[in-house]
Design a protein around this motif. Sequence first.
Motif, PDB file in Angstrom:
ATOM      1  N   ALA A 210       0.837  -1.205   0.000  1.00 25.68           N
ATOM      2  CA  ALA A 210       0.000   0.000   0.000  1.00 25.68           C
ATOM      3  C   ALA A 210       0.873   1.256   0.000  1.00 25.68           C
ATOM      4  N   CYS A 211       1.821   1.289  -0.929  1.00 29.50           N
ATOM      5  CA  CYS A 211       2.750   2.433  -0.953  1.00 29.50           C
ATOM      6  C   CYS A 211       2.079   3.689  -1.513  1.00 29.50           C
ATOM      7  N   ILE A 212       2.504   4.821  -0.985  1.00 36.41           N
ATOM      8  CA  ILE A 212       2.030   6.118  -1.476  1.00 36.41           C
ATOM      9  C   ILE A 212       3.110   6.662  -2.420  1.00 36.41           C
ATOM     10  N   ASN A 213       2.666   7.266  -3.546  1.00 35.85           N
ATOM     11  CA  ASN A 213       3.655   7.647  -4.561  1.00 35.85           C
ATOM     12  C   ASN A 213       3.833   9.160  -4.684  1.00 35.85           C
ATOM     13  N   ALA A 214       4.781   9.554  -5.539  1.00 40.87           N
ATOM     14  CA  ALA A 214       5.152  10.968  -5.666  1.00 40.87           C
ATOM     15  C   ALA A 214       4.006  11.820  -6.204  1.00 40.87           C
ATOM     16  N   ASP A 215       3.174  11.256  -7.088  1.00 38.40           N
ATOM     17  CA  ASP A 215       2.016  12.030  -7.587  1.00 38.40           C
ATOM     18  C   ASP A 215       1.086  12.359  -6.431  1.00 38.40           C
ATOM     19  N   GLU A 216       0.870  11.366  -5.579  1.00 39.86           N
ATOM     20  CA  GLU A 216      -0.035  11.600  -4.441  1.00 39.86           C
ATOM     21  C   GLU A 216       0.566  12.618  -3.465  1.00 39.86           C
ATOM     22  N   SER A 217       1.884  12.547  -3.298  1.00 45.05           N
ATOM     23  CA  SER A 217       2.533  13.519  -2.434  1.00 45.05           C
ATOM     24  C   SER A 217       2.288  14.940  -2.958  1.00 45.05           C
ATOM     25  N   ARG A 218       2.392  15.112  -4.283  1.00 45.76           N
ATOM     26  CA  ARG A 218       2.135  16.443  -4.870  1.00 45.76           C
ATOM     27  C   ARG A 218       0.710  16.906  -4.564  1.00 45.76           C
ATOM     28  N   GLU A 219      -0.219  15.940  -4.541  1.00 41.45           N
ATOM     29  CA  GLU A 219      -1.613  16.317  -4.222  1.00 41.45           C
ATOM     30  C   GLU A 219      -1.746  16.786  -2.783  1.00 41.45           C
ATOM     31  N   PHE A 220      -1.019  16.145  -1.882  1.00 41.81           N
ATOM     32  CA  PHE A 220      -1.055  16.602  -0.480  1.00 41.81           C
ATOM     33  C   PHE A 220      -0.516  18.029  -0.390  1.00 41.81           C
ATOM     34  N   ARG A 221       0.594  18.268  -1.085  1.00 46.51           N
ATOM     35  CA  ARG A 221       1.209  19.597  -1.030  1.00 46.51           C
ATOM     36  C   ARG A 221       0.273  20.642  -1.645  1.00 46.51           C
ATOM     37  N   ALA A 222      -0.407  20.237  -2.711  1.00 43.17           N
ATOM     38  CA  ALA A 222      -1.282  21.186  -3.406  1.00 43.17           C
ATOM     39  C   ALA A 222      -2.485  21.607  -2.556  1.00 43.17           C
ATOM     40  N   LEU A 223      -2.747  20.901  -1.468  1.00 48.06           N
ATOM     41  CA  LEU A 223      -3.842  21.321  -0.582  1.00 48.06           C
ATOM     42  C   LEU A 223      -3.560  22.709  -0.019  1.00 48.06           C
ATOM     43  N   GLY A 224      -2.265  23.060   0.057  1.00 45.88           N
ATOM     44  CA  GLY A 224      -1.899  24.403   0.495  1.00 45.88           C
ATOM     45  C   GLY A 224      -2.042  24.633   1.992  1.00 45.88           C
ATOM     46  N   THR A 225      -2.187  23.568   2.778  1.00 47.54           N
ATOM     47  CA  THR A 225      -2.297  23.720   4.239  1.00 47.54           C
ATOM     48  C   THR A 225      -1.001  23.280   4.902  1.00 47.54           C
TER      49      THR A 225
END
Length: 330
Positions: A210-225
Motif C-alpha cells: 500500500a505504498c504512497i507515490n510521488a504524484d499523491e505527495s504532490r496532491e497533499f502539497r497542493a492542498l496548500g495547508t
Amino acid sequence: MAEKRKIILDVDTGTDDAIAIMTAYLDPDIDLLAVCSVAGNKPLPYTTENTLRVRDVLRADFPVYRGCATAMVSTLLPNRHGGYSGQRTQVEGMEAPIEIHTDYLELPPSTRPVEKEHAVWYYIDTLLRSDGDITLVPVGPLTNLAMAMRLEPAICAKIREIVLMGGGCYRTNTTAAAEFNIWADPEAAQIVMDSGCPIRIIPLDATHRACINADESREFRALGTSVGKAVADCVDHRILAYSHLQPMERLDSAPIHDALAVCAVVHPEVITKSIFTRVDIDISGGLADGQTIVDPRTYTDRPRNADFALDADRDLFARWMMDCIRRFQG
Ligand code: BDR
Ligand code: CA
C-alpha cells in the motif's frame, strides 16, 4: 450516526508515525484519546518531541504521554544491538547521510509540554476506568503496552482490540528474519501476543502493498495547508530514503506503515487478505531474533491469537489518507 472509535495511539515518531497521528486525529470516525511515545525509531526525547511537534501542526489538544526509554529486557543480551532504527547511507552530493527517520521532523519546535504522568500509568488508569471500549494502536516497539500488562494484568480484559503495526512473514526489514518494531523489543511483543486480547497485526506484508507515490505527495502539497505540506514532506523524505535503502517495486513510492494500521481500525476492508492463526515472537537472541512466527498450519493445536494481514487495498488507503488530510482547514 455510529459512535466514534476510541483509540490510544502509541508511537515512536518517526516520519510514518507522524502521518499516523495526523490521520488518526483528522478521521471523523476516530476519537483520539491520547498519544503515548516510546523509544524506537529514535531515542525517547526525539520521539516525544516529534510527537508534540505534530500535535502543534494539527493545532490539536490531545494529551501526549511520555513512555519507556528502553526495551523491557532486550538490552541485557550481549548479541542484541538494542538500538534504534539506524539504517542510513551516504549519497554523493548530499551533506547528511540519508535515513528513513531523521532525529527531528522538519517542523517547528513544540510549544506545549508533555503530560506529567508516565504513559504506562496512563494506560493502566484509563483502561481500568473504561467500559472496555478502547482500541489500542501501537505503531512502535510494544514496550509501553507490555509494561502496563505486566504491572496490571487486569487491563487485558478491558482492551477492546489491539491493532498493531509490526512484524512480517514474507517481508522483513531490520534483519533477514525480523521487522523493526518487533525486533526492537521482542519480549514485549511476546507478552502482547500472550495477552488474550483480540489482536490484528498489520505487518510489512500488508504495508509494502500500500505504498504512497510521488504524484499523491504532490496532491497533499497542493492542498496548500500546513498539514498537507507536513504530510508531503514526510512522504517525499520517505520516497527518497526508501529508493536508496529499501527500494520498493515502484521506485517513486514508499510505505506509510503506521498510517495503514490506523486506517485498518476504521476501515477493516483495507486489508484484503489475512490469516487468523497463532503468532509468536522469536526471543532466542539468535539469527531469527524478533521474527514473527506465523503458524501456517490449518491444523495448529496452539490457540490462535492474532489476525495477521497479508495484503492491502492500496487505492482505498491512498483515498482515505487524502480524505483525512483534506479535512484540515487553515
Ligand atoms: C516500522 O518501523 C518504524 O521504522 C516505522 O515507524 C514503522 O512503525 C516499520 O518496520
Ligand atoms: Ca513507528
